[in-house]
Design a protein around this motif. Structure first.
Motif, mmCIF file in Angstrom:
data_model
loop_
_atom_site.group_PDB
_atom_site.id
_atom_site.type_symbol
_atom_site.label_atom_id
_atom_site.label_comp_id
_atom_site.label_asym_id
_atom_site.label_seq_id
_atom_site.Cartn_x
_atom_site.Cartn_y
_atom_site.Cartn_z
ATOM 1 N N UNK A 135 1.038 -1.492 0.005
ATOM 2 C CA UNK A 135 0.091 0.644 -0.074
ATOM 3 C C UNK A 135 0.782 1.162 0.037
ATOM 4 N N UNK A 136 1.941 1.230 0.693
ATOM 5 C CA UNK A 136 3.171 2.541 0.741
ATOM 6 C C UNK A 136 3.338 2.653 -0.409
ATOM 7 N N UNK A 137 3.442 1.027 -1.383
ATOM 8 C CA UNK A 137 4.440 1.779 -2.853
ATOM 9 C C UNK A 137 3.183 2.377 -3.704
ATOM 10 N N UNK A 138 2.452 2.144 -3.294
ATOM 11 C CA UNK A 138 0.617 2.117 -3.909
ATOM 12 C C UNK A 138 0.765 3.693 -3.787
ATOM 13 N N UNK A 139 0.850 4.189 -3.211
ATOM 14 C CA UNK A 139 0.685 5.491 -2.441
ATOM 15 C C UNK A 139 1.358 6.970 -3.138
ATOM 16 N N UNK A 140 3.029 6.276 -3.305
ATOM 17 C CA UNK A 140 3.202 6.649 -4.234
ATOM 18 C C UNK A 140 3.004 7.167 -5.966
ATOM 19 N N UNK A 141 2.332 6.316 -6.132
ATOM 20 C CA UNK A 141 1.027 6.923 -7.389
ATOM 21 C C UNK A 141 0.369 8.514 -7.381
ATOM 22 N N UNK B 40 5.730 5.203 0.469
ATOM 23 C CA UNK B 40 6.964 4.978 0.624
ATOM 24 C C UNK B 40 8.642 5.741 0.252
ATOM 25 N N UNK B 41 8.928 5.987 1.649
ATOM 26 C CA UNK B 41 9.896 7.039 1.166
ATOM 27 C C UNK B 41 11.420 6.847 1.024
ATOM 28 N N UNK B 42 12.342 5.503 1.574
ATOM 29 C CA UNK B 42 12.898 4.959 0.952
ATOM 30 C C UNK B 42 13.116 3.399 0.960
ATOM 31 N N UNK B 43 13.922 2.677 0.005
ATOM 32 C CA UNK B 43 14.000 1.344 -0.421
ATOM 33 C C UNK B 43 15.436 1.357 -0.576
ATOM 34 N N UNK B 44 16.506 0.439 0.246
ATOM 35 C CA UNK B 44 17.586 -0.351 -0.428
ATOM 36 C C UNK B 44 17.884 -1.465 -0.219
ATOM 37 N N UNK B 45 18.488 -1.952 -1.308
ATOM 38 C CA UNK B 45 18.390 -3.137 -2.047
ATOM 39 C C UNK B 45 20.055 -3.299 -1.963
ATOM 40 N N UNK B 46 20.644 -4.942 -0.899
ATOM 41 C CA UNK B 46 21.549 -5.211 -0.999
ATOM 42 C C UNK B 46 21.515 -5.983 -2.108
ATOM 43 N N UNK B 47 22.856 -6.071 -3.993
ATOM 44 C CA UNK B 47 22.738 -6.626 -4.748
ATOM 45 C C UNK B 47 23.949 -7.351 -4.169
ATOM 46 N N UNK B 48 25.284 -7.281 -3.067
ATOM 47 C CA UNK B 48 26.044 -7.861 -3.286
ATOM 48 C C UNK B 48 26.168 -9.258 -3.319
ATOM 49 N N UNK B 49 25.248 -9.951 -2.697
ATOM 50 C CA UNK B 49 25.495 -11.496 -2.688
ATOM 51 C C UNK B 49 24.758 -11.805 -4.744
ATOM 52 N N UNK C 237 9.122 -8.299 6.509
ATOM 53 C CA UNK C 237 8.975 -8.459 8.597
ATOM 54 C C UNK C 237 9.433 -6.263 8.521
ATOM 55 N N UNK C 238 8.176 -6.285 10.085
ATOM 56 C CA UNK C 238 8.086 -4.896 10.282
ATOM 57 C C UNK C 238 9.364 -5.026 11.673
ATOM 58 N N UNK C 239 10.117 -4.031 11.127
ATOM 59 C CA UNK C 239 11.196 -4.099 11.977
ATOM 60 C C UNK C 239 11.190 -2.210 12.825
ATOM 61 N N UNK C 240 9.943 -2.277 12.838
ATOM 62 C CA UNK C 240 10.226 -0.776 13.637
ATOM 63 C C UNK C 240 8.514 -0.113 13.111
ATOM 64 N N UNK C 241 8.606 1.426 13.442
ATOM 65 C CA UNK C 241 7.921 2.526 13.405
ATOM 66 C C UNK C 241 8.259 2.907 12.034
ATOM 67 N N UNK C 242 7.105 2.112 10.800
ATOM 68 C CA UNK C 242 7.803 2.806 9.154
ATOM 69 C C UNK C 242 8.890 2.352 9.631
ATOM 70 N N UNK D 25 16.268 -6.825 1.811
ATOM 71 C CA UNK D 25 16.038 -5.137 1.448
ATOM 72 C C UNK D 25 15.091 -4.082 2.558
ATOM 73 N N UNK D 26 15.503 -3.038 2.867
ATOM 74 C CA UNK D 26 15.118 -2.671 4.160
ATOM 75 C C UNK D 26 14.083 -1.526 3.291
ATOM 76 N N UNK D 27 12.985 -0.761 3.481
ATOM 77 C CA UNK D 27 11.973 -0.249 3.513
ATOM 78 C C UNK D 27 11.661 1.439 4.239
ATOM 79 N N UNK D 28 11.594 2.170 4.284
ATOM 80 C CA UNK D 28 10.873 3.249 5.075
ATOM 81 C C UNK D 28 9.684 3.588 4.984
ATOM 82 N N UNK D 29 8.689 4.113 5.590
ATOM 83 C CA UNK D 29 7.559 4.021 5.451
ATOM 84 C C UNK D 29 7.312 5.925 6.006
#
Length: 260
Positions: free
Chosen positions: A53-59, A209-218, A164-169, A200-204
């Motif tokens: 839903x947070x990704x969709x709200x970017x629209x 959605x305001x930030x997404x980090x994808x770790x491509x090192x694998x 998984x939710x890791x904290x507030x947002x 990946x990690x994401x912030x809402x």
């Protein structure tokens, strides 16, 4: 492993998600609509649904976008999802010997201008290379530009697992690249990567959605992390088509460079 090719593909993927935007067919439920409270509660109970839903709200609004990768690779720009317009500028840093690239989207038309070494490889003679996104074949590496998957939401959420939710947002999880047409199957093998989920990690913030980090090192240790941010919602966005004299059709060399 061709790091330059991976970086270039990563930039195009990031640009694709940015310039695609959502179309007028996306209609989020109004806050006062029947069942809205129940839907909101369900989203909060399920982190995968809440993130989708947070990704969709970017629209819903215009925005500024940025992306950074290792090696000085970066992207900045603006997008108006409702108007289907965007203008982003990218630099390849060390991976592309300072090559710069600009992408504009107006409706279903995408215009790309690439300078430096990669510009010579892609062809185009220094002009804006035009792509009609309605004519892209299925499974193309440039498929995220087609608009069939507004804002890349469907593709992204189909590939996301273990959210998984890791904290507030804040959220964490993995992305199964084999489910992405940009990296899946033979394309990922060609890049020399291992076909396995990447974290990946994401912030809402305020349900968006305001930030997404994808770790491509694998895939490749030198690939590192790719961080995309979305900000300044409501910022003015005005994008114009290049002059006709400065436009040429997308050369086949460009598609070959991306393995599409």
């Amino acid at each position: 492993m061709n790091n330059r090719r991976l970086a270039f593909a990563g930039l195009v993927l990031a640009a694709a998600v940015t310039v695609t935007g959502c179309g007028p067919n996306d209609k989020p439920a109004a806050s006062g609509a029947p069942g809205a409270a129940a839907e909101q509660a369900a989203q909060q109970a399920d982190p995968t649904t809440e993130l989708a839903a947070a990704v969709t709200k970017l629209n819903q609004d215009t925005m500024k976008v940025s992306m950074t990768m290792v090696g000085g690779i970066s992207m900045t720009g603006v997008a108006d999802p409702k108007a289907q317009t965007a203008d982003v500028k990218m630099t390849m840093g060390a991976a592309g010997k300072g090559t710069e690239m600009e992408v504009r989207k107006v409706g279903t038309d995408v215009y790309m201008k690439i300078g430096g070494e990669l510009g010579k490889l892609a062809g185009g003679g220094g002009k804006w290379m035009h792509l009609d996104t309605t004519k892209l074949p299925g499974g193309s590496s440039l498929g995220a530009l087609s608009g069939d998957d507004p804002a890349g939401t469907k593709t992204l959420m189909k590939a996301v697992t273990d959210v998984k939710r890791t904290g507030e947002g804040t959220f964490s999880g993995t992305i199964d690249l084999t489910k992405s047409p940009q990296y899946g199957g033979d394309k990922l093998k060609e890049l020399g990567g291992k076909i396995k989920p990447v974290p990946f990690t994401a912030k809402v913030d305020q349900g968006r959605l305001v930030e997404m980090t994808i770790d491509m090192s694998s895939i490749a240790p030198s690939a590192g992390k790719m961080t995309s941010t979305y900000s300044d919602f409501g910022t003015p966005v005005s994008v114009s088509r290049p002059d006709k004299s400065e436009i040429t059709e997308l050369p086949s060399q460009f598609k070959g460079l991306l393995g599409s």
